[in-house]
Design an enzyme around this catalytic site. Structure first.
Site, PDB file in Angstrom:
ATOM      1  N   ASP A  16      49.065  20.673  35.468  1.00  0.00           N
ATOM      2  CA  ASP A  16      49.837  19.510  35.069  1.00  0.00           C
ATOM      3  C   ASP A  16      51.235  19.925  34.637  1.00  0.00           C
ATOM      4  O   ASP A  16      52.240  19.360  35.052  1.00  0.00           O
ATOM      5  CB  ASP A  16      49.109  18.838  33.903  1.00  0.00           C
ATOM      6  CG  ASP A  16      49.544  17.419  33.730  1.00  0.00           C
ATOM      7  OD1 ASP A  16      49.269  16.857  32.667  1.00  0.00           O
ATOM      8  OD2 ASP A  16      50.158  16.881  34.665  1.00  0.00           O
ATOM      9  N   ASP A  35      44.359  11.048  32.281  1.00  0.00           N
ATOM     10  CA  ASP A  35      44.388  11.479  30.889  1.00  0.00           C
ATOM     11  C   ASP A  35      43.116  11.077  30.172  1.00  0.00           C
ATOM     12  O   ASP A  35      42.467  11.889  29.514  1.00  0.00           O
ATOM     13  CB  ASP A  35      45.569  10.832  30.145  1.00  0.00           C
ATOM     14  CG  ASP A  35      46.879  11.434  30.560  1.00  0.00           C
ATOM     15  OD1 ASP A  35      47.885  10.716  30.500  1.00  0.00           O
ATOM     16  OD2 ASP A  35      46.886  12.615  30.929  1.00  0.00           O
TER      17      ASP A  35
END
Lengths: 250, 417
Positions: B198, B338
């Site tokens: 990420d 998330d």
């Protein structure tokens, strides 16, 4: 003893904090964030203490004095952290006041400041209950219960929930007293909080003796009520002073 | 007698509202996953591991040494991250070629697969465990309706916001639950690997997510992806700047993040064979199902609306407060990936003990708060996974090896402070 008992024990330890949360804290989002951050701070202090003591654990002897040292160091560290928390809060107060001026809203009222202190204390209290009581409660949701030898009249879970409840009260309200003491420079309040915390912590050593919890738990509740009364008196005094000042200035 | 003055509106009434609106669904998702994990895993120990894209390199067995497990987990995670990278580039390509319709259809399809098949399997586990009396036809009908409404909720933006939010949380919960069925070492190394991916994908200039976000901003379009919105935002399909909602993309490039989503990224080349050998849940190959989730579950970093004029005027702390979403105009969006990875972390922690759950929950919330503050400070695309996941893993390790014995020692002797 089944899910009902597990939930019952959790509510004994956390019931009053839950009602405080729902009635006061949940209405203002900032207070929810304060609760979460003070829980985190308490957890960090616990981890630091356990890191320091890791080499000496598990304490195999059944003597009480290693535990006494453990408690004294931990309480001392936490009280030091409370001062640190206060400094952060002061900075935050300045930021919030500047922000309030910018968006032309009123600055923080006395009740707001007290609510923030209450939220901070509640965070500490709930973290205490969660880590010392709730995390051990998992077997209570099962079919049986558990007694320990030193306190054989009540299930272990009930005893730990009761102790956790008294500590939650002490933590929650001593934060209000402490913040007020630091704000006013009131020495009595400033000394009151660490002393009560230390005395309460050391009082739990009584639980070491056989049947000691019969004395220990009522004494703990005495400390909790002392904290409550002191906090109540202090808050009343400040609010009436504040109101008097406002009326006289109008 | 002095009357109580009418309650004056104070600063504290609405400060931090947006953050709490994001914290609440994340907490609910984590809570549901923890409940699922503790209810479903207590009855059956993990007899077999799930074969999926995340375990192609190595499947863990109990008898391997720690080093073997670690190396195996590392290989698994590298394979997984490689697949995710490839698929993200495919997604960027498709977006570049303006195949938006295809992407949206794919999004709806994968939502259907998740809700229908994964949701169905989880319900079957629950029915088995609790001996709920329900017949096949009623079950099928309920499940089908549930899945279809879910697809409509994520597909169309005209649904009531609460329904959409609820379905997004449920999708996140289901995918996270499936992830917790991976072997232990693989899960932890995978989480860390995805956090690092990420970081790279959003911050490096060649990162696919950064490219995607820049494309979306330059065209002033929405990325077709599953994103949780804290408050209703109407979507315009036309490219013109429709009011408030578009400004958010102009102001700060969304850090679109991983598509970890789900690991399910299987490149579109894998035939979506819907043959689900479902006799034994554990041996079912989760891969097909996972594939469906690739494109849609793009993670996007929290985007906070900040109006341009305020950005010029405010300085320092004030800007931080405004940009953090503490200002009244902030509206935060959080990508579904998330939700999923936070819940996977907490679900895995729940498989050990509840103390780790509480510690990891607080760590993740702290990470989320830090990320939002960094976002307000740096005013550019930032990934949300790294801080939370790394803090979460750190707290898990600390709690499991250091804190637990401390607390158990004290409280089993009824000593507290």
């Amino acid at each position: 003893m089944t899910v009902a008992a597990g939930i019952g024990y959790s509510l004994i330890a956390l019931g009053p904090s839950l009602s405080l949360f729902v009635s006061v804290i949940s209405k203002k989002p900032f207070l929810i964030l304060t609760v979460l951050s003070s829980m985190l701070l308490w957890l960090i202090s616990l981890i630091v203490m356990s890191g320091l003591w890791r080499a000496f654990l598990p304490i195999s002897s059944s003597a009480w004095w290693p535990y006494a040292i453990l408690i004294i160091t931990s309480v001392g560290f936490q009280e030091g952290l409370r001062v640190f928390f206060w400094r952060i809060y002061k900075k935050l107060e300045d930021i919030l006041d500047a922000f309030a001026d910018r968006v032309s809203k009123p600055r923080l009222f006395l009740t707001d400041k007290m609510q923030i202190a209450l939220a901070g204390g509640l965070g500490h209290g709930v973290a205490h209950a969660v880590f010392f009581c709730l995390s051990l409660l998992t077997p209570a949701f099962g079919p049986a219960t558990f007694y320990i030898e030193k306190c054989s009249k009540m299930p272990f879970f009930l005893v730990s929930a009761l102790i956790a409840l008294s500590f939650v009260t002490i933590h929650t309200f001593s934060m209000v007293i402490a913040f007020n003491g630091y704000a006013e420079g009131n020495k009595v309040d400033q000394i009151f909080v660490p002393v009560v915390h230390m005395v309460a912590g050391l009082m739990t050593l009584v639980n070491f003796a056989h049947g000691g919890c019969m004395i220990g738990i009522p004494l703990l509740y005495l400390m909790a009520m002392l904290t409550l009364m002191h906090c109540g008196k202090m808050v009343w005094r400040r609010l009436t002073e504040n109101r008097g000042r406002q009326e006289s200035s109008q | 007698m002095a009357q109580n003055p009418r309650p004056r509106s104070s600063l504290l009434d609405s400060l931090g509202e947006e953050i709490v609106r994001i914290v609440t669904p994340v907490s609910i998702c984590m809570f549901l996953v923890v409940i699922l994990v503790s209810v479903l895993n207590s009855s059956s120990s993990s007899s077999g591991s799930v074969t999926s894209i995340a375990t192609i390199a190595y499947s863990e067995t109990d008898s391997d040494s720690s080093w073997d497990k670690f190396v195996g987990a590392l290989l698994n995670s590298l394979a997984f991250v490689a697949v995710v990278t490839v698929v993200t580039f495919v997604l960027v390509l498709l977006f570049y070629l303006r195949c938006t319709k295809f992407l949206k259809l794919y999004m709806g399809f994968s939502a259907f697969i998740v809700l229908g098949f994964m949701g169905g399997e989880v319900s079957l586990f629950l029915i088995q465990d609790f001996s709920i009396p329900i017949d096949c036809i009623a079950f099928f009908l309920l499940l089908f309706n549930f899945a279809v409404v879910g697809v409509l909720a994520v597909f169309m933006s005209k649904m009531a916001i609460f329904v959409t939010q609820g379905y997004l949380v449920i999708i996140g919960m289901l995918v996270a639950y499936w992830f917790t069925m991976l072997p232990e070492w693989t899960t932890w190394v995978l989480l860390v690997a995805m956090a690092l991916y990420d970081l790279a994908a959003v911050l490096l200039p060649v990162g696919p997510l950064r490219l995607l976000v820049e494309l979306a901003i330059s065209r002033d379009e929405d990325i077709p992806a599953l994103v949780y919105e804290a408050r209703p935002v109407t979507h315009h399909d036309s490219g013109n700047n429709g009011g408030n909602q578009r400004r958010v993309w102009r102001e700060r490039s969304e850090p679109a993040t991983t598509e970890s989503e789900n690991s399910v990224d299987r490149p579109a080349t894998v035939p979506n064979s819907n043959s689900m050998p479902d006799s034994h849940p554990h041996s079912a190959s989760v891969s097909d199902r996972e594939t469906s989730l690739s494109a849609p579950l793009l993670e996007r970093r929290a985007s906070i609306e900040s109006e341009r004029r305020r950005e010029d005027a405010a300085l320092g702390d004030n800007l931080a407060l405004e940009g953090m979403g503490l200002g009244s105009s902030g509206a935060i969006k959080l990508g579904l990936g998330d939700f999923i990875f936070y819940s996977v972390l907490v679900g895995r922690a729940a498989m050990y003990d509840f103390m780790t759950v509480y510690a990891c929950y607080l760590a993740i919330m702290a990470g989320l708060g830090v990320t939002l503050m960094l976002l307000a400070f740096y005013q550019k695309a930032l990934p949300a996974l790294p801080v939370s996941v790394l803090l979460g893993v750190l707290f898990y390790i600390l709690t499991r090896f250091v804190l637990e014995i401390f607390i158990v020692q004290l409280s089993s002797n009824l000593l507290m402070f």
